[in-house]
Motif scaffolding. Sequence first.
Motif, PDB file in Angstrom:
ATOM      1  N   GLU A   1       5.592  -5.955   5.953  1.00 34.01           N
ATOM      2  CA  GLU A   1       5.104  -4.616   6.273  1.00 34.01           C
ATOM      3  C   GLU A   1       6.227  -3.777   6.906  1.00 34.01           C
ATOM      4  O   GLU A   1       6.423  -2.620   6.551  1.00 34.01           O
TER       5      GLU A   1
ATOM      6  N   ASN B   1       0.335  -6.692   2.910  1.00 32.03           N
ATOM      7  CA  ASN B   1      -1.105  -6.798   2.722  1.00 32.03           C
ATOM      8  C   ASN B   1      -1.695  -5.696   1.866  1.00 32.03           C
ATOM      9  O   ASN B   1      -2.593  -5.904   1.063  1.00 32.03           O
ATOM     10  N   ILE B   2      -1.170  -4.496   2.082  1.00 29.62           N
ATOM     11  CA  ILE B   2      -1.724  -3.339   1.396  1.00 29.62           C
ATOM     12  C   ILE B   2      -1.463  -3.451  -0.114  1.00 29.62           C
ATOM     13  O   ILE B   2      -2.260  -3.007  -0.934  1.00 29.62           O
TER      14      ILE B   2
ATOM     15  N   VAL C   1       0.618   1.874   3.780  1.00 25.72           N
ATOM     16  CA  VAL C   1      -0.710   2.464   3.935  1.00 25.72           C
ATOM     17  C   VAL C   1      -0.678   3.944   3.541  1.00 25.72           C
ATOM     18  O   VAL C   1      -1.588   4.443   2.872  1.00 25.72           O
ATOM     19  N   GLU C   2       0.393   4.638   3.924  1.00 27.64           N
ATOM     20  CA  GLU C   2       0.496   6.075   3.624  1.00 27.64           C
ATOM     21  C   GLU C   2       0.433   6.331   2.121  1.00 27.64           C
ATOM     22  O   GLU C   2      -0.297   7.192   1.650  1.00 27.64           O
TER      23      GLU C   2
ATOM     24  N   ALA D   1      -0.712   4.317  -0.208  1.00 25.22           N
ATOM     25  CA  ALA D   1      -2.017   3.917  -0.742  1.00 25.22           C
ATOM     26  C   ALA D   1      -3.024   5.037  -0.530  1.00 25.22           C
ATOM     27  O   ALA D   1      -3.798   5.380  -1.428  1.00 25.22           O
ATOM     28  N   LYS D   2      -2.989   5.614   0.665  1.00 27.71           N
ATOM     29  CA  LYS D   2      -3.903   6.709   0.977  1.00 27.71           C
ATOM     30  C   LYS D   2      -3.689   7.883   0.016  1.00 27.71           C
ATOM     31  O   LYS D   2      -4.636   8.374  -0.609  1.00 27.71           O
TER      32      LYS D   2
ATOM     33  N   GLU E   1      -4.272  -9.310  11.372  1.00 30.39           N
ATOM     34  CA  GLU E   1      -4.852  -9.993  10.208  1.00 30.39           C
ATOM     35  C   GLU E   1      -5.374 -11.382  10.585  1.00 30.39           C
ATOM     36  O   GLU E   1      -6.305 -11.886   9.982  1.00 30.39           O
TER      37      GLU E   1
ATOM     38  N   GLN F   1      -4.134  -3.712   8.097  1.00 29.95           N
ATOM     39  CA  GLN F   1      -3.741  -2.621   7.196  1.00 29.95           C
ATOM     40  C   GLN F   1      -4.909  -2.071   6.398  1.00 29.95           C
ATOM     41  O   GLN F   1      -5.003  -0.867   6.176  1.00 29.95           O
ATOM     42  N   ILE F   2      -5.811  -2.962   5.976  1.00 27.92           N
ATOM     43  CA  ILE F   2      -6.931  -2.510   5.145  1.00 27.92           C
ATOM     44  C   ILE F   2      -7.871  -1.630   5.962  1.00 27.92           C
ATOM     45  O   ILE F   2      -8.360  -0.600   5.492  1.00 27.92           O
TER      46      ILE F   2
ATOM     47  N   GLU G   1      -6.968   0.121   8.533  1.00 31.54           N
ATOM     48  CA  GLU G   1      -6.254   1.360   8.790  1.00 31.54           C
ATOM     49  C   GLU G   1      -6.384   2.318   7.597  1.00 31.54           C
ATOM     50  O   GLU G   1      -6.617   3.517   7.764  1.00 31.54           O
ATOM     51  N   LEU G   2      -6.280   1.740   6.396  1.00 27.81           N
ATOM     52  CA  LEU G   2      -6.422   2.573   5.197  1.00 27.81           C
ATOM     53  C   LEU G   2      -7.834   3.167   5.131  1.00 27.81           C
ATOM     54  O   LEU G   2      -7.994   4.365   4.850  1.00 27.81           O
TER      55      LEU G   2
ATOM     56  N   GLU H   1      -8.006   6.038   7.525  1.00 26.62           N
ATOM     57  CA  GLU H   1      -7.284   7.210   7.038  1.00 26.62           C
ATOM     58  C   GLU H   1      -8.069   7.918   5.924  1.00 26.62           C
ATOM     59  O   GLU H   1      -8.104   9.142   5.861  1.00 26.62           O
ATOM     60  N   LEU H   2      -8.679   7.126   5.052  1.00 23.40           N
ATOM     61  CA  LEU H   2      -9.433   7.720   3.941  1.00 23.40           C
ATOM     62  C   LEU H   2     -10.672   8.447   4.459  1.00 23.40           C
ATOM     63  O   LEU H   2     -11.035   9.514   3.969  1.00 23.40           O
TER      64      LEU H   2
END
Lengths: 287, 288
Positions: A206, A248-249, A270-271, A273-274, B216, B257-258, B260-261, B264-265
Amino acid sequence: MPIKIENMSHVYMEGGPFEYKALDGINLEIQNGEFVGLIGHTGSGKSTLIQHLNGLLKPTSGSIEVNGIKIEHKSKQLKELRQKVGLVFQYPEHQLFEDTVYLDIAFGPKNLGCSPFEIEQRVKEAMELVGLDYESIKDRSPFELSGGQRRRVAIAGVLAMKPEILVLDEPTAGLDPRGRDEILGRIAQLHKKYNLTIILVSHSMEDIAKLVDRIIVMNKGKIALDGSPEEVFRHAKELNEMGLDVPNITHLVNRLREAGLELPDNIFTVERAKEEILRLLRGGFND
Amino acid sequence: MKAFVLKGGGAIEPIVKVQEAVYKYTDYEEREITALDGVSLHVKKGEFLVIIGHNGSGKSTLAKHINAINRPDEGVVWVKGMDTRDESKVWDIRQTAGMVFQNPDNQLVATIVEEDVAFGPENLGIPPNKIRERVDEALRKVGMEDFAESAPHFLSGGQKQRVAIAGIIAMRPEIIILDEPTAMLDPAGRKEVMDTITYLNKEEGITIIHITHYMEEAINADRVIVMEAGKIVMEGTPREIFAKVEELKALGLDVPQITELAYELRKEGLDIPADILTAEEMVKALCP
């Protein structure tokens, strides 16, 4: 200070019963100002490789040149090179030993024969670079600082040598998320603002994904993969076989792709992916 | 006398009870530091508890109270009914609650793996034929039986940590406390250690108290507690804790991370649950 390595191998305890080939025919070039992530499982040869960069180890065969200086035997040039290639080892704070933060950071420049004025300038500058307040911290004992601060003192000690290449071996190991983000933020800044060549060794995919332009993957003493994060993190299966992983993402994005979401296959933060998910879903809503 | 309320219900006496524990020490400048500031905690037998919090929040100090390395200045800590302030119980407590530390290289003492694992039972005065049995069993449980006669320094970080865990298992503990056991490991080593801990918890019923900075690793825990300035500031299931993204970030902590995503979404107006923890859940939310 470009680095040029040709067909370099390193064998430990050559000829003995514990002979071990740690590096096996490495070919590698790193240009000025690159930000490189070096990954590989424990024992893959990463540490052996970085110890060649300032001549702590010499190749058993093949060659390595840093800024045109061949690293092969003791010479005055090698001493000069060690100032230019700063190595920050794992848990560098274990190497702090002076009574005050100032004296610890001044140790390197003092040994270089800098004038007292120059030493003070360098200490000030190095502390600023790692985000430590000079006035309030310089006279304190390194041992009463927090773990993250101690580590930054240790990194400042290397920066006070004014290196052109900075090699960091697991600089965030054992730090909490805040300490980790502080250190990584400072490292990114050193690269951006001062165009330092940086080689970052890390087990955190990451962290690597967030920072570097290029990833070199080591496995069994060889370079297994070398490319941009996009290129390297496409090889989830190979990385897994080497005891490594993708962020992970990226696993998540691969699952979403399998489920039919038309996302690109090169997402590892993450950014990103978003952005991509929103683009896809909002695009869909607009139809 | 204050009555105990068991979290999660059940009439069984908790295996660890920490009651209003306060622990202070003096630092280099003679300043008094309160490392634990009135901590109360019950751990159920067989529970998988994860402790998170930034460095200096009191996590490790709390862990050290559970195997009597530290004793509270105020309040009480009971391990399986034993008061840790009772000097005569120290060895029983340490046999009940074994501890694994961050650096695998600092924990292995012998030159051969099986001798290292035998170190604990030998000190307990177990007869030699029984020691053999315990060592073999312990190495099997961590999946290191093929390395019984290896030298520890030829092992990977993950393997070394598994040997360290085997050394604890050979003492037949009921609780294993792990203080950032994966901090120095590569991804494969981290997975090996987490798989081992999970196995010991699920299959062997050993109570696990796991301190980590990798969020995690907390996803599959029964319960997560968050420490800050010597206090427990949040407590709940991983799902409850990680849904509080902003609170955690304010404490300088991460979320997976998941999660967090997902957060954000949602901020962008996407209608998905706030407490998504796994890839499966995200797939379900986005691809109905």
